[in-house]
Structures are given as structure tokens and as C-alpha cells.
Write an enzyme that holds these catalytic residues in place. Structure first.
Site, PDB file in Angstrom:
ATOM      1  N   GLN A  70       0.877  -1.125  -0.033  1.00  0.00           N
ATOM      2  CA  GLN A  70       0.138   0.027   0.765  1.00  0.00           C
ATOM      3  C   GLN A  70       0.867   1.257  -0.189  1.00  0.00           C
ATOM      4  OE1 GLN A  70      -2.133   1.307   3.677  1.00  0.00           O
ATOM      5  NE2 GLN A  70      -4.025   0.869   2.240  1.00  0.00           N
ATOM      6  N   CYS A 100      -6.037   6.812   5.117  1.00  0.00           N
ATOM      7  CA  CYS A 100      -6.473   7.358   6.933  1.00  0.00           C
ATOM      8  C   CYS A 100      -7.596   8.036   7.529  1.00  0.00           C
ATOM      9  CB  CYS A 100      -4.788   6.682   6.474  1.00  0.00           C
ATOM     10  SG  CYS A 100      -3.946   7.246   8.008  1.00  0.00           S
ATOM     11  N   LYS A 142      -8.063   1.416  -1.105  1.00  0.00           N
ATOM     12  CA  LYS A 142      -8.779   1.311  -0.616  1.00  0.00           C
ATOM     13  C   LYS A 142      -9.154   2.598   0.511  1.00  0.00           C
ATOM     14  CE  LYS A 142      -8.570  -0.500   4.680  1.00  0.00           C
ATOM     15  NZ  LYS A 142      -9.164   1.144   5.028  1.00  0.00           N
ATOM     16  N   GLY A 204     -14.499  -2.199   8.283  1.00  0.00           N
ATOM     17  CA  GLY A 204     -15.439  -1.636   9.632  1.00  0.00           C
ATOM     18  C   GLY A 204     -16.179  -1.921  10.833  1.00  0.00           C
ATOM     19  N   ASP A 205     -15.872  -2.373  11.922  1.00  0.00           N
ATOM     20  CA  ASP A 205     -16.447  -3.037  13.119  1.00  0.00           C
ATOM     21  C   ASP A 205     -16.766  -4.936  12.831  1.00  0.00           C
ATOM     22  OD1 ASP A 205     -16.058  -0.588  13.799  1.00  0.00           O
ATOM     23  OD2 ASP A 205     -18.601  -0.031  13.601  1.00  0.00           O
ATOM     24  N   ARG A 228      -8.846  -3.759  13.265  1.00  0.00           N
ATOM     25  CA  ARG A 228      -8.833  -4.250  14.739  1.00  0.00           C
ATOM     26  C   ARG A 228      -9.264  -5.544  15.316  1.00  0.00           C
ATOM     27  NH1 ARG A 228     -11.573   1.775  15.629  1.00  0.00           N
ATOM     28  NH2 ARG A 228     -13.087   0.721  14.532  1.00  0.00           N
TER      29      ARG A 228
END
Length: 349
Positions: A70, A100, A142, A204-205, A228
Site C-alpha cells: 500500500q 487513513c 482502499k 469496518g467493525d 482491529r
């Protein structure tokens, strides 16, 4: 799952995270089920390419292919040069970071800050794609849903990217202004998937097998990117894969496996970074492992934060698991009641 001419083992991606998804962690996640992993973002400024940090980020020795790098920046010419530079050093996929939200990245108009300037987005995509195309390397993007909840332009960016020749899109369900707060939304990802014909990866999540299935079903996305939720829990990839295939949960790692994985990761991390840097940078990974579903173990975390050598870190982790195995307690106690202690075995040596 395909990215242009390249075939991936499955449609689960590890998200690129600065300071986290180095080569040892990417390899570990691939071993535990991730079908694809993109490197930490590499600066497009040539003046930074020879620093220790950049050298490590561009180190893909022995990494499972395809190798995806990336790049981040705001200058089309520099970005194109960075793409060519990384392809010459083994990159098989180039990914552009327009997602980001970090202040130091957005302060130089890079990352998700680019979404406010669609003309510059187009210039960057065209310049980088030209370099990738002549070398036969796919380009992926992304990005986020927009720069604020009131200004979402993900559909337009997606259609622009497809028309230029981008092979795959990964869309995080938050805007730049949202950072990582609040809940990710998936309506925009669903709309983008319906607006283009190239693969779309939802991000996401995604924190559990059930959430993964819900996001795939709701958005119609071609795959998922997990970030994460993999910190301290690289097993999430095989758990999600199994659930998506069978509708059932796979058993979490035994204490013996958790022991072996942590020790292997720690040794690989130390070897990659060297003694001093390896000892310091391993701390965050150890905290994540020890602050997971079983709850934070303050005593061991404190010991690891005070450790001054890599061998001391290895010994503390090894002793921690030997004591845990002897006590019969469970590693993922909050996640599953079926874990059973297995025979004691010291691994630090």
C-alpha cells in the site's frame, strides 16, 4: 476470490494498519486463515525510502504471495514512482491509501483527505494505474465513504476508479471526519457494490463471525477486510471462514495452541526488528493478546512493560502460560467454555 489475474485462497483480507501489520503479523494471519494481507502504508516520498521504518515495511522476504504494497501520498508523479519502485522490489499488487484518517497523514492532503479533491484523486489513480498496467500489476484502492457524513462521494469515486482500471475496491464504512468513532455503516458499501462491476470489499467493525455474515449478506460485497478485531486475536480469520462455510462456530484455540502461536509470533517479531526495537514494538502485541476475551492480566502486562530484553519477554510469556495450564484456567474463557488445559510444555528455549 480474484484480483485481476491473481487468485486468492479466500475472500477475507487483513487490513493494513501502520505499526501493526508488519511482515510477522501478516504471515501469522495468513497462516490462520486470512486470504490476503496488504502491507503497512509506504510513503511515496523517495527521501523516506531508505529509513529503517520504510526498509522494514518494504521487506517481504519469505512472505506468502501475492505480495501487496500500500502506498500513500498526494502527488501523482511521486505516487506513480512509488508504485514502480515497489513493483521492482517484488510487489504483485499495488494498493492506494485514501482511507487513513490520521491527522499527520491528512495534514499533507494524503489518505482520506484526498476525498475532498476528486480531481486530484483522478490524477493519482491515472498516474499509478499507468505504471501498474505496463508492468502487469493490478491496482486496488482502499478508501472511505466521504470526508464527512454530510459529504459522501464513495459511489462517484468507485465509478471513477473502475473507469480508470482499478481492479478492486475496499470501502471502510466511515467518513474521514468519523475517524474510528461511532458505528460503521454499510448502506454506502451496498450502494457502491450495486454501482460497479469490479469486486468490492467491506471494511469496518467486523468483529465476529456473525457480524461478518451479516455484512456480507447485507451489502452483497465480494469479501471482507478485518483490522482491529485481529489485534490479539489472529484466530478470527479461521473462525469467520468456518462460520461462513458451515453456519457453525469452530472451537477457539486451546491453551497449548495459544501458547505456541504467541511464542512463535514473539520470536518472529524479535528476529524481524532486532533486540532493542523488537523488545519495544512487541509490547503492543503482547498487551492485545493479554487483554483479550479472558480479560486483562495486569500483573503479567506490567511485567512485560518492564522487561528490558527479548529473552525476558519470552520467559515471562512462557511462565505465564505454564502457570495458566497448571491452574486449569481458560485462555478464551469469555468466548467459549469448552477449552481444556493441555500438557505443559516450555517453549522459550
Amino acid at each position: 476470490m480474484r484480483i485481476a489475474h491473481l487468485t486468492l485462497p479466500n475472500n477475507l483480507f487483513l487490513a493494513p494498519m501502520a505499526g501493526v501489520t508488519d511482515r510477522p503479523f501478516r504471515q501469522l494471519c495468513k497462516k490462520l486463515g486470512a486470504g490476503h494481507a496488504v502491507s503497512e502504508m509506504a510513503a511515496s516520498n523517495p527521501a523516506l525510502w531508505k529509513t529503517d521504518k520504510s526498509t522494514r515495511r518494504l521487506n517481504h522476504y519469505g512472505e506468502t504471495k501475492p505480495i501487496a504494497v500500500q502506498i500513500a501520498g498526494a502527488d501523482p508523479e511521486m505516487m506513480a514512482h512509488a508504485a514502480a519502485y515497489n513493483i521492482e522490489r517484488g510487489a504483485q499488487i499495488i494498493d492506494i491509501n485514501m482511507g487513513c484518517p490520521a491527522k499527520k497523514v491528512c495534514a499533507v492532503a494524503a489518505g482520506s483527505a484526498l476525498l475532498q479533491n476528486e480531481s486530484l484523486v483522478e490524477q493519482i489513480l491515472k498516474a499509478v494505474h499507468a505504471e501498474c498496467e505496463q508492468r502487469g500489476v493490478p491496482l486496488t484502492l482502499k478508501y472511505r465513504t466521504g470526508w464527512s457524513p454530510e459529504h459522501k462521494n464513495a459511489i462517484h469515486i468507485a465509478q471513477m476508479a473502475e473507469s480508470i482500471g482499478v481492479s478492486l475496491l475496499t470501502l471502510h464504512g466511515r467518513t474521514r471526519a468519523c475517524g474510528y468513532t461511532g458505528d460503521a455503516e454499510y448502506d454506502t458499501i451496498k450502494a457502491v457494490k450495486q454501482a460497479v462491476s469490479i469486486p468490492v470489499i467491506a471494511n469496518g467493525d467486523i468483529t465476529s463471525p456473525e457480524k461478518a455474515k451479516h455484512v456480507l449478506d447485507y451489502t452483497g460485497a465480494d469479501g471482507l477486510m478485518i483490522g482491529r478485531a485481529a489485534q490479539g486475536n489472529p484466530w478470527i480469520f479461521r473462525e469467520v471462514l468456518h462460520y461462513l462455510k458451515t453456519g457453525e462456530h469452530i472451537n477457539p484455540p486451546t491453551l497449548e495452541e495459544a501458547h505456541e502461536v504467541m511464542m512463535h509470533h514473539l520470536r518472529d517479531h524479535h528476529e524481524f526488528y532486532g533486540e532493542k526495537t523488537g523488545m519495544l514494538t512487541a509490547r503492543k502485541h503482547l498487551q492485545w493478546y493479554l487483554c483479550g476475551p479472558a480479560g486483562k492480566n495486569n500483573t503479567v502486562v506490567d511485567q512485560l512493560m518492564l522487561a528490558q530484553t527479548t529473552s525476558e519477554q519470552l520467559r515471562i510469556v512462557d511462565d505465564f502460560f505454564l502457570n495458566w495450564l497448571s491452574s486449569g484456567q481458560q485462555y478464551f474463557a469469555a468466548a467459549n467454555d469448552s477449552l481444556q488445559p493441555t500438557p505443559k510444555r516450555r517453549l522459550a528455549a
